[in-house]
Design an enzyme around this catalytic site. Structure first.
Site, PDB file in Angstrom:
ATOM      1  CG  ASP A 119      37.619  41.812  35.395  1.00 33.83           C
ATOM      2  OD1 ASP A 119      38.139  41.387  34.391  1.00 33.83           O
ATOM      3  OD2 ASP A 119      37.631  41.580  36.643  1.00 33.83           O
ATOM      4  CG  HIS A 120      40.821  43.785  35.323  1.00 36.83           C
ATOM      5  ND1 HIS A 120      41.697  42.634  35.284  1.00 36.83           N
ATOM      6  CD2 HIS A 120      39.934  43.309  36.343  1.00 36.83           C
ATOM      7  CE1 HIS A 120      41.526  41.989  36.238  1.00 36.83           C
ATOM      8  NE2 HIS A 120      40.427  42.194  36.821  1.00 36.83           N
ATOM      9  CG  HIS A 177      42.124  36.251  39.238  1.00 32.66           C
ATOM     10  ND1 HIS A 177      43.618  36.484  40.194  1.00 32.66           N
ATOM     11  CD2 HIS A 177      41.588  37.288  39.730  1.00 32.66           C
ATOM     12  CE1 HIS A 177      43.649  37.644  40.689  1.00 32.66           C
ATOM     13  NE2 HIS A 177      42.373  38.280  40.571  1.00 32.66           N
ATOM     14  CB  THR A 218      37.019  42.429  40.088  1.00 33.42           C
ATOM     15  OG1 THR A 218      37.966  41.430  39.514  1.00 33.42           O
ATOM     16  CG2 THR A 218      35.765  41.921  39.668  1.00 33.42           C
ATOM     17  CD  GLU A 227      39.246  38.708  37.527  1.00 33.64           C
ATOM     18  OE1 GLU A 227      38.220  38.657  37.871  1.00 33.64           O
ATOM     19  OE2 GLU A 227      40.162  39.086  37.199  1.00 33.64           O
TER      20      GLU A 227
END
Ligand code: GP9
Ligand code: MN
Length: 417
Positions: A256-257, A197, A82, A38
């Site tokens: 993911d990003h 997150h 995600t 994440e």
């Protein structure tokens, strides 16, 4: 109808390369574990924050004899965050420029990584300790071919075991290994971490390093949550070894990003000690990618230019699965014929020498603006590729493609629902 697919298919054909690249079949028949990290950006790897190591375990993997670490690997997600990164993994198609394809086109026909593993006799599952309908995952995973989704009800979240959006990564990995012990082998498990997150909060006992000291609380805390997830992955590797599953598994991990948006450029600029131009901002879209195959001696840091679009064909190559016939935009990273060209979903792109961002062409070596003429031919290709991609998704065009035999299906053979 299928005629729309002809142009798309012709374009995809131009991108096809020798599918059996280096490492072909190196993990054939092994369990495949994909860990989606994440919000993990590449700048934290092999880096320090006020003298403290941010990712000690992941750093050790960059030196490990059984691990390939890719340090020039970009995320290609947009608003679906995600879920977009999952879409890229399973399809080697780009997500959409607006909205989340997991919501807007969940029922399309897709030819997924998961399907290809099902065909090889794998037990396939996704593991994520969140509500199953978040991002419409229950519907989409079913369509993508996952045999099972281990979601929140499959985990026991004890007192003090949740933070931010849900279950902490350390107990998540522990309980996931318990599930894996019960699975038929070989299995494929996609695991989605959660602790790192936004807003990046942690309980005191989970803070292994200090906060950073910028004007952005988000960036300040980010280093701590990344450090926590690094610890969770270290423990995960230990549990896998204890369970006896480790030797028979390949572990792929990717970010993911971004976790730090452009709203925090001032703080990032302080940390990186340079101005965050559109060029730097684009380079910050790199996410770590690791391929760990116990006992393989593949260890290296690979600087190839690649992105999440390449995950599916690359993993298939490692698993010894033929990728030749799929309609997809990614390429096997380990093929010598791989293009050095990465397109981000918003139209930015990266080549061997250039970055196109903020409607400006940048010289990669100097980080300075350069003549747009250098970027122009690549821009045309990037726009073309994204347009073909969107035609596939909006037109549900994979209905008209027989991926097993690599041919277009004529309309009259299709049974409309
Ligand atoms: C939620 C988690 C985070 O289940 O995957 O989603 P994100 O906000 O990063 O898209
Ligand atoms: Mn995410």
């Amino acid at each position: 109808d299928s005629s729309e697919l002809v142009d798309v298919n012709n374009y995809v054909e131009t991108k096809k390369i020798k599918s059996a690249g280096q490492y072909h079949g190196i993990a054939e028949g092994k369990n495949l574990i994909v860990v989606k990290l994440e919000s993990t950006q590449n700048f934290v790897i092999n880096n320090e924050m006020n003298g403290e190591t941010v990712t000690p375990f992941l750093n050790s993997l960059t030196e490990d004899k059984d691990t390939i670490y890719m340090d020039n690997f970009y995320h290609q997600t947009e608003q679906g965050k995600t879920s977009d990164s999952e879409f890229l993994l399973d399809n080697s198609l780009y997500p959409l420029g607006r909205g989340a394809v997991f919501f807007t086109h969940s029922g399309n026909e897709y030819h997924t990584l998961t399907d290809s593993l099902n065909d090889e006799g794998y037990f396939t599952s996704a593991m994520h300790a969140n509500n199953k309908s978040f991002w419409n995952r229950d519907i989409v995973y079913n369509n993508f071919g996952y045999d099972r989704y281990y979601s929140l009800p499959d985990y026991t979240v004890g007192e003090g075991e949740a933070v931010n959006w849900g279950m902490k990564d350390i107990p998540f990995f522990q309980q996931s290994v318990d599930h894996m012990k019960e699975m038929d082998q070989p299995f494929y498990s996609k695991m989605i971490t959660l602790t790192n997150h936004h807003p990046f909060y942690l309980d005191e006992e989970d803070k292994f390093i200090e906060e950073y000291d910028s004007n952005s609380g988000t960036l300040n805390r980010y280093f701590q949550t990344v450090r926590y997830t690094d610890e969770a992955i270290k423990e995960f590797f230990t549990s896998l070894k204890e369970s006896g599953l480790y030797e028979d598994s390949i572990i792929v991990m990717y970010g993911d990003h971004y976790g730090i948006s452009e709203n925090h450029n001032a703080a990032m600029s302080q940390y990186m000690d340079k101005e965050i131009t559109p060029f730097e901002s684009t380079q910050l879209q790199r996410v770590p990618m690791f391929i760990h195959v116990p006992g393989s001696d593949i260890g290296t840091t690979d600087h190839s230019l690649a992105g999440q679009i390449d995950l599916k064909p690359t993993i298939q190559n490692l698993m010894g699965i033929d990728t030749g016939n799929s309609i997809q935009f990614g390429q096997d990273i380990f093929s010598e014929e791989n293009d050095d060209f990465v397109i981000l979903r918003d139209g930015r792109f990266i080549t061997e020498d250039l970055v196109y961002a903020g409607e400006t062409c940048w010289d990669k070596e100097t980080g300075e603006e350069t003549d747009m003429e250098a970027c122009a031919p690549f821009k045309e290709r990037a726009d073309e590729e994204l347009a073909y991609n969107d035609e596939i998704i909006y037109g549900d065009l994979l209905r008209f493609y027989d991926a097993k035999n690599g041919r277009l299906i004529e309309d009259d053979t299709l049974v409309e629902e």
